[in-house]
Design a protein around this motif. Structure first.
Motif, PDB file in Angstrom:
ATOM      1  N   HIS A  14       0.845  -1.188   0.000  1.00 17.65           N
ATOM      2  CA  HIS A  14       0.000   0.000   0.000  1.00 17.65           C
ATOM      3  C   HIS A  14       0.884   1.242   0.000  1.00 17.65           C
ATOM      4  CE1 HIS A  14      -3.558  -2.382   1.013  1.00 17.65           C
ATOM      5  NE2 HIS A  14      -2.831  -2.969   1.950  1.00 17.65           N
ATOM      6  N   ASN A  15       0.244   2.361  -0.288  1.00 22.40           N
ATOM      7  CA  ASN A  15       0.901   3.644  -0.145  1.00 22.40           C
ATOM      8  C   ASN A  15       0.620   4.120   1.281  1.00 22.40           C
ATOM      9  OD1 ASN A  15       1.482   6.480  -0.143  1.00 22.40           O
ATOM     10  ND2 ASN A  15       1.447   6.407  -2.368  1.00 22.40           N
ATOM     11  N   PHE A  16       1.617   4.043   2.129  1.00 22.27           N
ATOM     12  CA  PHE A  16       1.471   4.372   3.548  1.00 22.27           C
ATOM     13  C   PHE A  16       1.900   5.803   3.862  1.00 22.27           C
ATOM     14  CE2 PHE A  16       1.647  -0.290   3.787  1.00 22.27           C
ATOM     15  CZ  PHE A  16       0.625  -0.552   4.696  1.00 22.27           C
ATOM     16  N   HIS A  17       1.794   6.724   2.891  1.00 21.35           N
ATOM     17  CA  HIS A  17       2.299   8.083   3.096  1.00 21.35           C
ATOM     18  C   HIS A  17       1.653   8.815   4.274  1.00 21.35           C
ATOM     19  CE1 HIS A  17      -1.353   9.086   0.901  1.00 21.35           C
ATOM     20  NE2 HIS A  17      -1.209  10.321   1.331  1.00 21.35           N
ATOM     21  N   ASN A  18       0.464   8.425   4.689  1.00 24.88           N
ATOM     22  CA  ASN A  18      -0.191   9.071   5.829  1.00 24.88           C
ATOM     23  C   ASN A  18       0.303   8.548   7.176  1.00 24.88           C
ATOM     24  OD1 ASN A  18      -2.042  10.987   4.688  1.00 24.88           O
ATOM     25  ND2 ASN A  18      -3.176   9.246   3.878  1.00 24.88           N
ATOM     26  N   PHE A  19       1.109   7.511   7.173  1.00 27.29           N
ATOM     27  CA  PHE A  19       1.499   6.866   8.424  1.00 27.29           C
ATOM     28  C   PHE A  19       2.906   7.186   8.921  1.00 27.29           C
ATOM     29  CE2 PHE A  19      -2.147   4.655   6.851  1.00 27.29           C
ATOM     30  CZ  PHE A  19      -2.926   4.532   7.985  1.00 27.29           C
ATOM     31  N   PRO A  20       3.899   7.397   8.082  1.00 28.54           N
ATOM     32  CA  PRO A  20       5.194   7.831   8.637  1.00 28.54           C
ATOM     33  C   PRO A  20       5.195   9.346   8.800  1.00 28.54           C
ATOM     34  CG  PRO A  20       5.415   7.476   6.310  1.00 28.54           C
ATOM     35  CD  PRO A  20       4.009   7.083   6.669  1.00 28.54           C
ATOM     36  N   SER A  21       6.276   9.866   9.308  1.00 28.96           N
ATOM     37  CA  SER A  21       6.425  11.316   9.438  1.00 28.96           C
ATOM     38  C   SER A  21       7.054  11.885   8.175  1.00 28.96           C
ATOM     39  CB  SER A  21       7.306  11.649  10.646  1.00 28.96           C
ATOM     40  OG  SER A  21       6.674  11.218  11.820  1.00 28.96           O
ATOM     41  N   ARG A  22       6.455  12.909   7.660  1.00 27.71           N
ATOM     42  CA  ARG A  22       6.985  13.715   6.544  1.00 27.71           C
ATOM     43  C   ARG A  22       7.339  12.951   5.273  1.00 27.71           C
ATOM     44  NH1 ARG A  22      11.120  16.475  10.414  1.00 27.71           N
ATOM     45  NH2 ARG A  22       9.984  15.432  11.988  1.00 27.71           N
ATOM     46  N   ILE A  23       6.452  12.117   4.811  1.00 27.13           N
ATOM     47  CA  ILE A  23       6.644  11.418   3.530  1.00 27.13           C
ATOM     48  C   ILE A  23       5.503  11.816   2.613  1.00 27.13           C
ATOM     49  CG2 ILE A  23       6.664   9.154   2.376  1.00 27.13           C
ATOM     50  CD1 ILE A  23       9.168   9.459   3.916  1.00 27.13           C
ATOM     51  N   LYS A  24       5.820  12.157   1.395  1.00 26.90           N
ATOM     52  CA  LYS A  24       4.791  12.519   0.418  1.00 26.90           C
ATOM     53  C   LYS A  24       4.326  11.264  -0.324  1.00 26.90           C
ATOM     54  CE  LYS A  24       6.247  17.276  -0.283  1.00 26.90           C
ATOM     55  NZ  LYS A  24       5.383  17.809   0.694  1.00 26.90           N
ATOM     56  N   ILE A  79     -14.148   5.951  17.053  1.00 33.47           N
ATOM     57  CA  ILE A  79     -13.931   7.379  16.835  1.00 33.47           C
ATOM     58  C   ILE A  79     -13.915   7.661  15.337  1.00 33.47           C
ATOM     59  CG2 ILE A  79     -12.268   9.269  17.155  1.00 33.47           C
ATOM     60  CD1 ILE A  79     -11.518   7.868  19.839  1.00 33.47           C
ATOM     61  N   VAL A  80     -13.375   6.717  14.573  1.00 35.27           N
ATOM     62  CA  VAL A  80     -13.410   6.804  13.105  1.00 35.27           C
ATOM     63  C   VAL A  80     -13.994   5.494  12.579  1.00 35.27           C
ATOM     64  CG1 VAL A  80     -11.402   8.346  12.982  1.00 35.27           C
ATOM     65  CG2 VAL A  80     -11.067   5.885  12.770  1.00 35.27           C
ATOM     66  N   PRO A  81     -14.676   5.552  11.436  1.00 35.89           N
ATOM     67  CA  PRO A  81     -15.196   4.310  10.863  1.00 35.89           C
ATOM     68  C   PRO A  81     -14.058   3.460  10.301  1.00 35.89           C
ATOM     69  CG  PRO A  81     -15.641   6.155   9.394  1.00 35.89           C
ATOM     70  CD  PRO A  81     -15.039   6.728  10.655  1.00 35.89           C
ATOM     71  N   GLU A  82     -14.228   2.148  10.321  1.00 37.97           N
ATOM     72  CA  GLU A  82     -13.207   1.245   9.781  1.00 37.97           C
ATOM     73  C   GLU A  82     -12.889   1.573   8.324  1.00 37.97           C
ATOM     74  OE1 GLU A  82     -13.954  -2.942  10.438  1.00 37.97           O
ATOM     75  OE2 GLU A  82     -14.866  -2.493  12.372  1.00 37.97           O
ATOM     76  N   SER A  83     -13.861   2.052   7.593  1.00 34.79           N
ATOM     77  CA  SER A  83     -13.659   2.370   6.167  1.00 34.79           C
ATOM     78  C   SER A  83     -12.622   3.471   5.964  1.00 34.79           C
ATOM     79  CB  SER A  83     -14.982   2.777   5.523  1.00 34.79           C
ATOM     80  OG  SER A  83     -15.512   3.922   6.179  1.00 34.79           O
ATOM     81  N   LEU A  84     -12.348   4.272   7.003  1.00 37.65           N
ATOM     82  CA  LEU A  84     -11.366   5.342   6.879  1.00 37.65           C
ATOM     83  C   LEU A  84      -9.949   4.795   6.697  1.00 37.65           C
ATOM     84  CD1 LEU A  84     -11.105   8.400   6.781  1.00 37.65           C
ATOM     85  CD2 LEU A  84     -10.778   8.387   9.257  1.00 37.65           C
ATOM     86  N   ILE A  85      -9.713   3.577   7.162  1.00 33.51           N
ATOM     87  CA  ILE A  85      -8.392   2.973   6.988  1.00 33.51           C
ATOM     88  C   ILE A  85      -8.088   2.806   5.509  1.00 33.51           C
ATOM     89  CG2 ILE A  85      -7.010   0.881   7.346  1.00 33.51           C
ATOM     90  CD1 ILE A  85      -8.375   0.651  10.100  1.00 33.51           C
ATOM     91  N   GLU A  86      -9.042   2.282   4.758  1.00 28.41           N
ATOM     92  CA  GLU A  86      -8.829   2.112   3.312  1.00 28.41           C
ATOM     93  C   GLU A  86      -8.641   3.462   2.632  1.00 28.41           C
ATOM     94  OE1 GLU A  86     -11.726  -0.480   1.499  1.00 28.41           O
ATOM     95  OE2 GLU A  86     -11.601  -1.870   3.192  1.00 28.41           O
ATOM     96  N   ARG A  90      -5.048   5.560   0.396  1.00 31.85           N
ATOM     97  CA  ARG A  90      -5.097   6.117  -0.966  1.00 31.85           C
ATOM     98  C   ARG A  90      -4.079   7.236  -1.095  1.00 31.85           C
ATOM     99  NH1 ARG A  90     -11.229   7.550  -2.068  1.00 31.85           N
ATOM    100  NH2 ARG A  90     -10.118   9.006  -3.410  1.00 31.85           N
ATOM    101  N   LYS A  91      -3.399   7.265  -2.233  1.00 34.11           N
ATOM    102  CA  LYS A  91      -2.340   8.266  -2.382  1.00 34.11           C
ATOM    103  C   LYS A  91      -2.873   9.671  -2.641  1.00 34.11           C
ATOM    104  CE  LYS A  91      -0.720   8.330  -7.116  1.00 34.11           C
ATOM    105  NZ  LYS A  91       0.424   8.091  -7.962  1.00 34.11           N
ATOM    106  N   ASP A  92      -4.143   9.797  -3.020  1.00 33.07           N
ATOM    107  CA  ASP A  92      -4.709  11.117  -3.287  1.00 33.07           C
ATOM    108  C   ASP A  92      -5.370  11.747  -2.055  1.00 33.07           C
ATOM    109  OD1 ASP A  92      -6.664   9.074  -3.462  1.00 33.07           O
ATOM    110  OD2 ASP A  92      -8.009  10.387  -4.585  1.00 33.07           O
ATOM    111  N   ILE A  93      -5.254  11.104  -0.917  1.00 34.43           N
ATOM    112  CA  ILE A  93      -5.854  11.591   0.326  1.00 34.43           C
ATOM    113  C   ILE A  93      -4.754  11.860   1.354  1.00 34.43           C
ATOM    114  CG2 ILE A  93      -7.386  11.009   2.253  1.00 34.43           C
ATOM    115  CD1 ILE A  93      -8.942  11.293  -0.322  1.00 34.43           C
ATOM    116  N   ASN A  94      -4.808  13.024   1.972  1.00 34.95           N
ATOM    117  CA  ASN A  94      -3.874  13.359   3.053  1.00 34.95           C
ATOM    118  C   ASN A  94      -4.679  13.549   4.339  1.00 34.95           C
ATOM    119  OD1 ASN A  94      -1.382  13.457   1.613  1.00 34.95           O
ATOM    120  ND2 ASN A  94      -2.084  15.366   0.690  1.00 34.95           N
ATOM    121  N   ILE A  95      -4.352  12.771   5.357  1.00 37.83           N
ATOM    122  CA  ILE A  95      -5.011  12.911   6.649  1.00 37.83           C
ATOM    123  C   ILE A  95      -3.956  12.868   7.746  1.00 37.83           C
ATOM    124  CG2 ILE A  95      -7.196  11.914   5.888  1.00 37.83           C
ATOM    125  CD1 ILE A  95      -6.416   9.356   7.356  1.00 37.83           C
ATOM    126  N   THR A  96      -4.308  13.424   8.870  1.00 39.59           N
ATOM    127  CA  THR A  96      -3.424  13.384  10.036  1.00 39.59           C
ATOM    128  C   THR A  96      -3.783  12.147  10.845  1.00 39.59           C
ATOM    129  OG1 THR A  96      -3.303  15.780  10.072  1.00 39.59           O
ATOM    130  CG2 THR A  96      -2.668  14.620  12.092  1.00 39.59           C
TER     131      THR A  96
END
Length: 153
Positions: A14-24, A79-86, A90-96
């Motif tokens: 997967h594209n895990f860009h939302n999970f490490p620090s400072r990766i695009k 607190i968040v729906p399970e569907s938010l993990i998928e 996605r590489k076109d979505i940026n979340i904290t």
């Protein structure tokens, strides 16, 4: 078990860009392969039950495991729906994504399979075998473990 069902969402490439620090998202290092992620054991320490998780994968990034667990906790607490993990993968979505505390997180074992296939004959085998007894002794003394990480190179 719901916890394991959510962890399974992380398995695969997967594209895990939302999970490490400072990766695009465009950074090639944002693509990681998780072989397995499971929580099949609990440990009770001083009357508190801990979930023992195990992740097997390749090339984890800084804070990636802490954020995967942090996101898992949000899902388990509804607190968040399970569907938010998928969506977060996605590489076109940026979340904290929140980071779980590092307390209880430790690297249990490294496998250098690819390295050893390529370089063993020239440079010798890279292995943690010489430290197995010390590692086991540490683990037996420190059952505060919340998460085991197995890192494959």
């Amino acid at each position: 078990m719901r916890f394991n069902r959510i962890l399974k969402c992380y398995e695969g490439t997967h594209n895990f860009h939302n999970f490490p620090s400072r990766i695009k998202a465009e950074d090639p290092s944002s693509h990681c392969f998780i072989v397995s992620f499971s929580a099949n054991e609990t440990v009770i320490v001083d009357g508190i039950e801990f979930v023992k998780c195990e992740v097997v994968g390749q090339s984890f990034m800084l804070h990636q495991i802490q954020k995967l667990i942090g996101f898992e906790v949000l899902g388990m607490r509804n607190i968040v729906p399970e569907s938010l993990i998928e969506i977060a993968l996605r590489k076109d979505i940026n979340i904290t994504v929140p980071m779980a505390p590092e307390v209880g997180l430790y690297l249990d074992e490294c496998f250098f399979t690819s390295y050893n296939k390529k370089w063993k004959e020239i440079h010798g085998e890279l292995s943690m075998k010489d430290y197995e007894m010390e590692a086991e002794e540490f683990e037996n003394k420190n059952w505060f473990v919340l998460l085991l990480v197995r890192y494959c190179l």
